[in-house]
Scaffold this motif. Structure first.
Motif, PDB file in Angstrom:
ATOM      1  N   ALA A  25      56.667 -37.752 -22.249  1.00  0.00           N
ATOM      2  CA  ALA A  25      58.027 -37.276 -22.518  1.00  0.00           C
ATOM      3  C   ALA A  25      58.002 -36.468 -23.814  1.00  0.00           C
ATOM      4  O   ALA A  25      57.040 -36.551 -24.588  1.00  0.00           O
ATOM      5  CB  ALA A  25      58.988 -38.460 -22.655  1.00  0.00           C
ATOM      6  N   PRO A  26      59.047 -35.670 -24.066  1.00  0.00           N
ATOM      7  CA  PRO A  26      59.101 -34.932 -25.339  1.00  0.00           C
ATOM      8  C   PRO A  26      58.968 -35.861 -26.538  1.00  0.00           C
ATOM      9  O   PRO A  26      59.436 -37.011 -26.520  1.00  0.00           O
ATOM     10  CB  PRO A  26      60.486 -34.268 -25.291  1.00  0.00           C
ATOM     11  N   LEU A  27      58.322 -35.377 -27.573  1.00  0.00           N
ATOM     12  CA  LEU A  27      58.096 -36.195 -28.762  1.00  0.00           C
ATOM     13  C   LEU A  27      59.364 -36.299 -29.596  1.00  0.00           C
ATOM     14  O   LEU A  27      60.196 -35.381 -29.599  1.00  0.00           O
ATOM     15  CB  LEU A  27      56.974 -35.573 -29.595  1.00  0.00           C
ATOM     16  N   PRO A  28      59.556 -37.420 -30.296  1.00  0.00           N
ATOM     17  CA  PRO A  28      60.754 -37.579 -31.126  1.00  0.00           C
ATOM     18  C   PRO A  28      60.840 -36.484 -32.186  1.00  0.00           C
ATOM     19  O   PRO A  28      59.859 -36.180 -32.865  1.00  0.00           O
ATOM     20  CB  PRO A  28      60.568 -38.966 -31.764  1.00  0.00           C
ATOM     21  N   THR A  29      62.022 -35.902 -32.300  1.00  0.00           N
ATOM     22  CA  THR A  29      62.217 -34.751 -33.183  1.00  0.00           C
ATOM     23  C   THR A  29      63.487 -34.924 -33.993  1.00  0.00           C
ATOM     24  O   THR A  29      64.523 -35.329 -33.460  1.00  0.00           O
ATOM     25  CB  THR A  29      62.307 -33.449 -32.356  1.00  0.00           C
ATOM     26  N   HIS A  30      63.418 -34.620 -35.269  1.00  0.00           N
ATOM     27  CA  HIS A  30      64.579 -34.660 -36.155  1.00  0.00           C
ATOM     28  C   HIS A  30      65.142 -33.247 -36.290  1.00  0.00           C
ATOM     29  O   HIS A  30      64.476 -32.383 -36.881  1.00  0.00           O
ATOM     30  CB  HIS A  30      64.183 -35.170 -37.545  1.00  0.00           C
ATOM     31  N   PRO A  31      66.329 -32.981 -35.776  1.00  0.00           N
ATOM     32  CA  PRO A  31      66.903 -31.645 -35.969  1.00  0.00           C
ATOM     33  C   PRO A  31      67.039 -31.334 -37.452  1.00  0.00           C
ATOM     34  O   PRO A  31      67.472 -32.169 -38.247  1.00  0.00           O
ATOM     35  CB  PRO A  31      68.278 -31.751 -35.287  1.00  0.00           C
ATOM     36  N   LEU A  32      66.642 -30.133 -37.833  1.00  0.00           N
ATOM     37  CA  LEU A  32      66.644 -29.748 -39.234  1.00  0.00           C
ATOM     38  C   LEU A  32      67.849 -28.865 -39.514  1.00  0.00           C
ATOM     39  O   LEU A  32      68.078 -27.866 -38.831  1.00  0.00           O
ATOM     40  CB  LEU A  32      65.351 -28.994 -39.557  1.00  0.00           C
TER      41      LEU A  32
ATOM     42  N   GLU B 124      45.145 -39.006 -29.792  1.00  0.00           N
ATOM     43  CA  GLU B 124      43.875 -39.496 -30.334  1.00  0.00           C
ATOM     44  C   GLU B 124      43.618 -39.025 -31.765  1.00  0.00           C
ATOM     45  O   GLU B 124      43.136 -39.806 -32.596  1.00  0.00           O
ATOM     46  CB  GLU B 124      42.726 -39.081 -29.424  1.00  0.00           C
ATOM     47  N   PRO B 125      43.922 -37.754 -32.106  1.00  0.00           N
ATOM     48  CA  PRO B 125      43.627 -37.313 -33.475  1.00  0.00           C
ATOM     49  C   PRO B 125      44.282 -38.169 -34.546  1.00  0.00           C
ATOM     50  O   PRO B 125      43.625 -38.589 -35.506  1.00  0.00           O
ATOM     51  CB  PRO B 125      44.169 -35.880 -33.493  1.00  0.00           C
ATOM     52  N   VAL B 126      45.562 -38.435 -34.403  1.00  0.00           N
ATOM     53  CA  VAL B 126      46.252 -39.196 -35.448  1.00  0.00           C
ATOM     54  C   VAL B 126      45.820 -40.657 -35.435  1.00  0.00           C
ATOM     55  O   VAL B 126      45.742 -41.298 -36.489  1.00  0.00           O
ATOM     56  CB  VAL B 126      47.783 -39.043 -35.308  1.00  0.00           C
ATOM     57  N   SER B 127      45.518 -41.214 -34.257  1.00  0.00           N
ATOM     58  CA  SER B 127      45.052 -42.609 -34.199  1.00  0.00           C
ATOM     59  C   SER B 127      43.725 -42.761 -34.929  1.00  0.00           C
ATOM     60  O   SER B 127      43.528 -43.697 -35.723  1.00  0.00           O
ATOM     61  CB  SER B 127      44.907 -43.053 -32.741  1.00  0.00           C
ATOM     62  N   ARG B 128      42.800 -41.842 -34.679  1.00  0.00           N
ATOM     63  CA  ARG B 128      41.502 -41.906 -35.353  1.00  0.00           C
ATOM     64  C   ARG B 128      41.629 -41.607 -36.845  1.00  0.00           C
ATOM     65  O   ARG B 128      40.956 -42.243 -37.679  1.00  0.00           O
ATOM     66  CB  ARG B 128      40.520 -40.934 -34.687  1.00  0.00           C
ATOM     67  N   ALA B 129      42.499 -40.667 -37.190  1.00  0.00           N
ATOM     68  CA  ALA B 129      42.688 -40.348 -38.605  1.00  0.00           C
ATOM     69  C   ALA B 129      43.287 -41.530 -39.354  1.00  0.00           C
ATOM     70  O   ALA B 129      42.891 -41.824 -40.491  1.00  0.00           O
ATOM     71  CB  ALA B 129      43.580 -39.123 -38.752  1.00  0.00           C
TER      72      ALA B 129
ATOM     73  N   PRO C 299      46.000 -42.716 -48.545  1.00  0.00           N
ATOM     74  CA  PRO C 299      47.339 -42.760 -47.948  1.00  0.00           C
ATOM     75  C   PRO C 299      47.518 -41.632 -46.934  1.00  0.00           C
ATOM     76  O   PRO C 299      47.204 -40.476 -47.221  1.00  0.00           O
ATOM     77  CB  PRO C 299      48.268 -42.577 -49.155  1.00  0.00           C
ATOM     78  N   LEU C 300      48.015 -41.996 -45.761  1.00  0.00           N
ATOM     79  CA  LEU C 300      48.255 -41.028 -44.689  1.00  0.00           C
ATOM     80  C   LEU C 300      49.740 -41.016 -44.389  1.00  0.00           C
ATOM     81  O   LEU C 300      50.339 -42.069 -44.175  1.00  0.00           O
ATOM     82  CB  LEU C 300      47.471 -41.435 -43.437  1.00  0.00           C
ATOM     83  N   THR C 301      50.350 -39.841 -44.381  1.00  0.00           N
ATOM     84  CA  THR C 301      51.755 -39.762 -44.001  1.00  0.00           C
ATOM     85  C   THR C 301      51.853 -39.162 -42.609  1.00  0.00           C
ATOM     86  O   THR C 301      51.193 -38.162 -42.296  1.00  0.00           O
ATOM     87  CB  THR C 301      52.584 -38.956 -45.015  1.00  0.00           C
ATOM     88  N   THR C 302      52.654 -39.781 -41.755  1.00  0.00           N
ATOM     89  CA  THR C 302      52.729 -39.397 -40.343  1.00  0.00           C
ATOM     90  C   THR C 302      54.194 -39.220 -39.936  1.00  0.00           C
ATOM     91  O   THR C 302      54.746 -40.009 -39.173  1.00  0.00           O
ATOM     92  CB  THR C 302      52.062 -40.465 -39.466  1.00  0.00           C
ATOM     93  N   PRO C 303      54.836 -38.177 -40.414  1.00  0.00           N
ATOM     94  CA  PRO C 303      56.248 -37.960 -40.071  1.00  0.00           C
ATOM     95  C   PRO C 303      56.404 -37.579 -38.606  1.00  0.00           C
ATOM     96  O   PRO C 303      55.492 -37.008 -37.987  1.00  0.00           O
ATOM     97  CB  PRO C 303      56.646 -36.802 -40.986  1.00  0.00           C
ATOM     98  N   GLU C 304      57.562 -37.871 -38.051  1.00  0.00           N
ATOM     99  CA  GLU C 304      57.905 -37.324 -36.752  1.00  0.00           C
ATOM    100  C   GLU C 304      58.194 -35.832 -36.906  1.00  0.00           C
ATOM    101  O   GLU C 304      58.359 -35.320 -38.022  1.00  0.00           O
ATOM    102  CB  GLU C 304      59.125 -38.059 -36.188  1.00  0.00           C
ATOM    103  N   LEU C 305      58.244 -35.121 -35.814  1.00  0.00           N
ATOM    104  CA  LEU C 305      58.496 -33.687 -35.881  1.00  0.00           C
ATOM    105  C   LEU C 305      59.846 -33.432 -36.548  1.00  0.00           C
ATOM    106  O   LEU C 305      60.867 -34.005 -36.161  1.00  0.00           O
ATOM    107  CB  LEU C 305      58.492 -33.079 -34.476  1.00  0.00           C
TER     108      LEU C 305
ATOM    109  N   PRO D  76      53.835 -45.593 -37.042  1.00  0.00           N
ATOM    110  CA  PRO D  76      52.936 -45.151 -35.966  1.00  0.00           C
ATOM    111  C   PRO D  76      53.705 -44.787 -34.699  1.00  0.00           C
ATOM    112  O   PRO D  76      53.504 -45.369 -33.637  1.00  0.00           O
ATOM    113  CB  PRO D  76      52.033 -46.370 -35.756  1.00  0.00           C
ATOM    114  N   TRP D  77      54.556 -43.800 -34.781  1.00  0.00           N
ATOM    115  CA  TRP D  77      55.460 -43.467 -33.687  1.00  0.00           C
ATOM    116  C   TRP D  77      54.732 -42.948 -32.458  1.00  0.00           C
ATOM    117  O   TRP D  77      55.271 -42.998 -31.345  1.00  0.00           O
ATOM    118  CB  TRP D  77      56.472 -42.422 -34.171  1.00  0.00           C
ATOM    119  N   TRP D  78      53.529 -42.433 -32.631  1.00  0.00           N
ATOM    120  CA  TRP D  78      52.768 -41.868 -31.510  1.00  0.00           C
ATOM    121  C   TRP D  78      52.265 -42.934 -30.539  1.00  0.00           C
ATOM    122  O   TRP D  78      51.805 -42.618 -29.442  1.00  0.00           O
ATOM    123  CB  TRP D  78      51.580 -41.070 -32.048  1.00  0.00           C
ATOM    124  N   GLN D  79      52.310 -44.192 -30.943  1.00  0.00           N
ATOM    125  CA  GLN D  79      51.857 -45.274 -30.070  1.00  0.00           C
ATOM    126  C   GLN D  79      52.866 -45.586 -28.981  1.00  0.00           C
ATOM    127  O   GLN D  79      52.590 -46.307 -28.047  1.00  0.00           O
ATOM    128  CB  GLN D  79      51.589 -46.524 -30.897  1.00  0.00           C
TER     129      GLN D  79
END
Length: 373
Positions: free
Chosen positions: A88-95, A334-339, A349-355, A370-373
């Motif tokens: 499904a489309p990834l979670p996105t914060h309207p800017l 996979e990229p963000v999970s491995r990172a 420290p890793l920052t993983t914001p939603e779009l 970890p929203w990508w999970q």
């Protein structure tokens, strides 16, 4: 029966190849292909220190692809991996564009839109990195990857005036014709690697608004210095212009804050050199995705991305080059999970914001869900 299937397979394969070649021929006539350096410009590039025989070179020997191009094309067309695209489309914060215009000069805020496109608000300025803000990529939308999300956090039309656009290289997923056309009249200046200006000028960008930088070159804006630094990659938008333009990573620095953007590229000693000369960095936006065993020297695997962030002396890392398009044979997340696993192991420290979710430096904990999970 076996002979029938073999002949049928050859026929279908031939038809697909003809269709692909016809599409490529069409693309060669599209304005999206961009411009071509003149002989005088090529002579000027020769003074850069990394341009020979009409091609830009990397600092270390680099192979773009190992193995056969046919096998890579076959895998692209006919093989997939589990979870190659999100369900499904990834979670996105309207800017909200008003939030971008109403800010203090002390604010340092980064908003990632997916893939590598990002907005860096620093020294009171709006800086766009590789603004690929289209849903479809390049002149052959039926062949090239389509964005996971049908809408972005903000459209180019909704963006307020942009002080600077920085381009890392001229590939379609970083230098997007459709986005540039929409931004060219609201962008004060474009800073690009050597040669990339020919594309912008071909698309109607005022030449006075385009500055091409060699590695090590810098420009000073009020309160902000922008530096072009090396990366390990390649370039080209057509069949005949491989490496005709250069590629870069970028440093943004004020009196108190520093941000690094890796652009695309493989792991190499340039990261330690950049860290020694320009670090430490408060945040590094590091390429992390679209890697493959057939191109190990031009894209990093996630563990290398984390090590590269440590090499440039980053205090925190934001993984980019994922979350928008499928361009390689790995699961989309996979990229963000491995990172995340590598960063945890190496205490980075890793920052993983939603779009579209802003990351504000120095204003409390960074987004790490970890929203990508």
């Amino acid at each position: 029966m076996r002979k029938f299937f073999k002949i049928t397979g050859l026929l279908v394969g031939s038809l697909l190849m003809v269709a692909l070649l016809a599409g490529v021929a069409f693309a060669q006539l599209s304005p999206e292909l961009g411009g071509t350096p003149t002989p005088a410009q090529r002579l000027a590039y020769a003074r850069s220190g990394h341009y020979e025989a009409d091609e830009f070179k990397n600092l270390v020997p680099t192979t773009v692809m190992t193995g056969s191009m046919v096998s890579a094309l076959w895998r692209t067309l006919f093989r997939s991996v589990p979870n190659e695209r999100p369900a499904a489309p990834l979670p996105t914060h309207p800017l909200d564009s008003l939030s971008i215009t109403q800010k203090s000069n002390d604010l340092v805020r980064v908003t990632w839109f997916g893939h590598s496109a990002s907005l860096v608000e620093i020294a009171g300025k709006n800086i766009l990195l590789d603004p690929m803000l289209s849903v479809k990529m390049g002149p052959l939308a039926w062949v090239t990857p389509k964005r996971y999300n049908p809408q972005l956090a903000i459209t180019p039309e909704q963006l307020p005036p942009i002080d600077a656009v920085l381009i890392s290289h001229d590939h379609y997923d970083h230098l997007d014709y459709k986005t540039i056309i929409k931004l060219k009249d609201k962008t004060q200046h474009f800073y690009v690697p050597l040669g990339v200006g020919v594309h912008l000028r071909a698309w109607g960008v005022d030449p006075a608004r385009v500055t091409e930088l060699n590695w090590g070159d810098s420009v000073r804006l009020p309160g902000l210095t922008i530096v072009s630094t090396p990366s390990r990659h390649f370039s080209g938008r057509g069949l005949t212009n491989r490496n005709s333009t250069s590629w870069s990573s970028w440093v943004l620095k004020t009196a108190t804050k520093r941000v690094f953007y890796s652009g695309d590229g493989g792991y190499g000693p340039h990261f330690q050199a950049i860290g020694a000369q320009y670090g430490p960095f408060d945040l590094a936006l590091m390429e992390c995705g679209q890697y493959d065993a057939q191109w190990p020297q031009i894209h990093m695997v996630p563990e290398q991305s984390v090590q590269a962030a440590l090499d440039v002396r980053a205090r925190a890392m934001l993984p980019v080059h994922w979350g928008a398009f499928t361009e390689a044979h790995h699961a989309w997340n996979e990229p963000v999970s491995r990172a995340a696993a590598a960063a945890s192991r190496l205490h980075l420290p890793l920052t993983t914001p939603e779009l579209g979710q802003p990351v504000t430096l120095g204003a409390g904990p960074l987004p790490q869900a970890p929203w990508w999970q």
